[in-house]
Design a protein around this motif. Structure first.
Motif, PDB file in Angstrom:
ATOM      1  N   GLY A  35     -21.925 -99.234  66.211  1.00 60.55           N
ATOM      2  CA  GLY A  35     -21.540-100.076  67.350  1.00 60.55           C
ATOM      3  C   GLY A  35     -20.183 -99.732  67.906  1.00 60.55           C
ATOM      4  O   GLY A  35     -19.663-100.456  68.767  1.00 60.55           O
ATOM      5  N   GLN A  36     -19.594 -98.616  67.442  1.00 60.13           N
ATOM      6  CA  GLN A  36     -18.284 -98.197  67.935  1.00 60.13           C
ATOM      7  C   GLN A  36     -18.338 -96.734  68.369  1.00 60.13           C
ATOM      8  O   GLN A  36     -19.230 -95.976  67.979  1.00 60.13           O
ATOM      9  CB  GLN A  36     -17.209 -98.352  66.853  1.00 60.13           C
ATOM     10  N   ALA A  37     -17.369 -96.359  69.176  1.00 55.87           N
ATOM     11  CA  ALA A  37     -17.162 -94.957  69.551  1.00 55.87           C
ATOM     12  C   ALA A  37     -15.660 -94.760  69.698  1.00 55.87           C
ATOM     13  O   ALA A  37     -14.946 -95.668  70.147  1.00 55.87           O
ATOM     14  CB  ALA A  37     -17.882 -94.615  70.849  1.00 55.87           C
ATOM     15  N   GLY A  38     -15.171 -93.582  69.266  1.00 60.22           N
ATOM     16  CA  GLY A  38     -13.730 -93.333  69.280  1.00 60.22           C
ATOM     17  C   GLY A  38     -13.344 -92.190  70.204  1.00 60.22           C
ATOM     18  O   GLY A  38     -14.143 -91.297  70.498  1.00 60.22           O
ATOM     19  N   LEU A  51     -15.991 -89.620  69.383  1.00 56.08           N
ATOM     20  CA  LEU A  51     -16.202 -89.733  67.937  1.00 56.08           C
ATOM     21  C   LEU A  51     -17.237 -90.838  67.715  1.00 56.08           C
ATOM     22  O   LEU A  51     -16.965 -92.018  67.972  1.00 56.08           O
ATOM     23  CB  LEU A  51     -14.885 -90.078  67.233  1.00 56.08           C
ATOM     24  N   LEU A  52     -18.414 -90.459  67.240  1.00 54.49           N
ATOM     25  CA  LEU A  52     -19.477 -91.430  66.985  1.00 54.49           C
ATOM     26  C   LEU A  52     -19.400 -91.896  65.540  1.00 54.49           C
ATOM     27  O   LEU A  52     -18.545 -91.455  64.769  1.00 54.49           O
ATOM     28  CB  LEU A  52     -20.823 -90.809  67.322  1.00 54.49           C
ATOM     29  N   GLU A  53     -20.299 -92.788  65.137  1.00 57.32           N
ATOM     30  CA  GLU A  53     -20.187 -93.416  63.819  1.00 57.32           C
ATOM     31  C   GLU A  53     -20.173 -92.362  62.709  1.00 57.32           C
ATOM     32  O   GLU A  53     -20.883 -91.363  62.748  1.00 57.32           O
ATOM     33  CB  GLU A  53     -21.316 -94.413  63.609  1.00 57.32           C
ATOM     34  N   GLY A  54     -19.303 -92.602  61.723  1.00 52.61           N
ATOM     35  CA  GLY A  54     -19.134 -91.662  60.620  1.00 52.61           C
ATOM     36  C   GLY A  54     -17.656 -91.441  60.326  1.00 52.61           C
ATOM     37  O   GLY A  54     -16.781 -92.145  60.845  1.00 52.61           O
ATOM     38  N   ALA A  64      -3.868 -90.056  67.489  1.00 54.02           N
ATOM     39  CA  ALA A  64      -4.279 -91.471  67.456  1.00 54.02           C
ATOM     40  C   ALA A  64      -5.726 -91.544  67.918  1.00 54.02           C
ATOM     41  O   ALA A  64      -6.205 -90.673  68.660  1.00 54.02           O
ATOM     42  CB  ALA A  64      -3.383 -92.323  68.347  1.00 54.02           C
ATOM     43  N   VAL A  65      -6.408 -92.582  67.475  1.00 54.21           N
ATOM     44  CA  VAL A  65      -7.807 -92.767  67.847  1.00 54.21           C
ATOM     45  C   VAL A  65      -7.981 -94.152  68.473  1.00 54.21           C
ATOM     46  O   VAL A  65      -7.608 -95.162  67.864  1.00 54.21           O
ATOM     47  CB  VAL A  65      -8.750 -92.623  66.624  1.00 54.21           C
ATOM     48  N   ASP A  66      -8.489 -94.186  69.701  1.00 55.20           N
ATOM     49  CA  ASP A  66      -8.832 -95.444  70.380  1.00 55.20           C
ATOM     50  C   ASP A  66     -10.313 -95.727  70.138  1.00 55.20           C
ATOM     51  O   ASP A  66     -11.168 -94.882  70.442  1.00 55.20           O
ATOM     52  CB  ASP A  66      -8.558 -95.340  71.871  1.00 55.20           C
ATOM     53  N   ILE A  67     -10.575 -96.886  69.599  1.00 56.49           N
ATOM     54  CA  ILE A  67     -11.954 -97.251  69.261  1.00 56.49           C
ATOM     55  C   ILE A  67     -12.489 -98.258  70.285  1.00 56.49           C
ATOM     56  O   ILE A  67     -11.826 -99.251  70.612  1.00 56.49           O
ATOM     57  CB  ILE A  67     -12.026 -97.843  67.841  1.00 56.49           C
ATOM     58  N   TYR A  68     -13.689 -97.984  70.793  1.00 58.31           N
ATOM     59  CA  TYR A  68     -14.338 -98.837  71.800  1.00 58.31           C
ATOM     60  C   TYR A  68     -15.587 -99.479  71.198  1.00 58.31           C
ATOM     61  O   TYR A  68     -16.337 -98.836  70.452  1.00 58.31           O
ATOM     62  CB  TYR A  68     -14.727 -98.024  73.034  1.00 58.31           C
ATOM     63  N   ASP A  69     -15.772-100.718  71.554  1.00 48.25           N
ATOM     64  CA  ASP A  69     -16.988-101.440  71.173  1.00 48.25           C
ATOM     65  C   ASP A  69     -18.089-101.068  72.164  1.00 48.25           C
ATOM     66  O   ASP A  69     -17.975-101.320  73.366  1.00 48.25           O
ATOM     67  CB  ASP A  69     -16.728-102.952  71.216  1.00 48.25           C
ATOM     68  N   VAL A  70     -19.168-100.460  71.668  1.00 56.55           N
ATOM     69  CA  VAL A  70     -20.262-100.037  72.558  1.00 56.55           C
ATOM     70  C   VAL A  70     -21.496-100.930  72.379  1.00 56.55           C
ATOM     71  O   VAL A  70     -22.590-100.570  72.806  1.00 56.55           O
ATOM     72  CB  VAL A  70     -20.627 -98.553  72.312  1.00 56.55           C
ATOM     73  N   THR A  71     -21.311-102.081  71.744  1.00 52.98           N
ATOM     74  CA  THR A  71     -22.410-103.046  71.673  1.00 52.98           C
ATOM     75  C   THR A  71     -22.490-103.803  73.000  1.00 52.98           C
ATOM     76  O   THR A  71     -21.675-103.606  73.913  1.00 52.98           O
ATOM     77  CB  THR A  71     -22.197-104.032  70.517  1.00 52.98           C
TER      78      THR A  71
END
Length: 285
Positions: A35-38, A51-54, A64-71
């Motif tokens: 449910g996230q993408a970075g 960056l997909l799940e894993g 740095a990594v920005d994480i987005y909610d893709v739900t």
């Protein structure tokens, strides 16, 4: 003594270095949950490829990594427009959407946060899409053909948001409001229609009653015609018998004590009397 102190410092320094290496090793990886993408940024520059799940490697200290909610996300967005007949129409739409995981890098570069996506992309595009849908029909058609209004709105909004990496899943019209003048006109029209329907019902009821009277009159006329034919066939005796029976019924419908018939029972009129009404004459001695 000095040697021992030197060894202690070396041990302490070695421990610090080991701890730093452990921390650096942990900070060199990022975990993306379902449910996230970075989006990986190195020295402030976003790198291509979401960056997909894993588990993913990232250079320590400089990245740095920005994480987005893709739900699925839901926001309520207001919109105003004018219809084809220049009536003011306002609505509130509940928008269900999600971000395309493969395009979050472009989202990061152009829109930034989810709040920016809603305020800078979804809200204005909702307004424009509603204008397109409302301008194709009158205000009455917006009421009577609400499904078509929503269909045109969905189509326009989906086309406009697809290029931004925003996937529209569903929309619903939470509220649809009109100007006070139009609302009053609609109310007056409904009252007039109800009165007209009432007048039609009264006219139909009167027509049915009149037809019923005609049918009853026809029935009585037919009965009289049949009676006349019967009387002509029977020489008039039946009518006298009928009147005698009617008089019997009107007198209380009580069975007479004495019924006297002539020798010809088919033609003579019955003579009815009650022996209770006959007073006995006194006996003369």
């Amino acid at each position: 003594m000095k040697y021992q102190n030197s060894q202690n410092w070396q041990v302490l320094l070695g421990g610090i270095v080991a701890a730093a290496l452990i921390l650096l090793s942990f900070s060199s990886f990022v975990i993306i949950n379902p449910g996230q993408a970075g989006v990986l940024s190195i020295l402030g520059k976003a790198r291509d490829g979401a960056l997909l799940e894993g588990v993913h490697f990232k250079p320590p200290l400089i990245s740095a990594v920005d994480i987005y909610d893709v739900t699925v996300q839901k926001f309520e967005v207001p919109a105003q427009s004018s219809t084809k007949d220049l009536q003011d129409l306002s609505a509130s739409f509940a928008i269900n959407f999600r971000l395309d995981p493969t395009q979050v890098v472009e989202v990061r570069r152009k829109q930034g946060t989810l709040q920016n996506i809603v305020s800078k992309i979804i809200a204005p595009q909702t307004q424009e899409s509603f204008k397109i849908a409302a301008a194709r029909r009158t205000v009455e058609e917006a009421i009577t053909k609400r499904d078509e209004l929503k269909r045109d709105f969905d189509m326009a909004l989906g086309e406009r948001l697809d290029k931004y990496g925003i996937i529209i899943l569903d929309t619903s019209v939470v509220d649809l409001a009109f100007s006070p003048e139009f609302s009053k006109a609609v109310e007056e029209k409904q009252i007039a229609e109800q009165r007209a329907q009432r007048a039609v019902y009264v006219a139909q009821e009167a027509e049915q009653e009149a037809q019923a009277d005609i049918n009853r009159a026809k029935g009585r006329a037919e009965a009289q015609r049949l009676l006349a034919e019967t009387l002509r066939a029977q020489g008039g005796q039946l009518v006298l018998q009928k009147e005698a029976i009617e008089a019997w019924r009107q007198g209380g419908a009580q069975m007479p004590k004495v019924l006297v018939m002539g020798s010809d029972s088919k033609s003579s009129v019955p003579f009815l009397f009650n022996v209770g009404n006959i007073q006995e004459e006194p006996t003369h001695q």
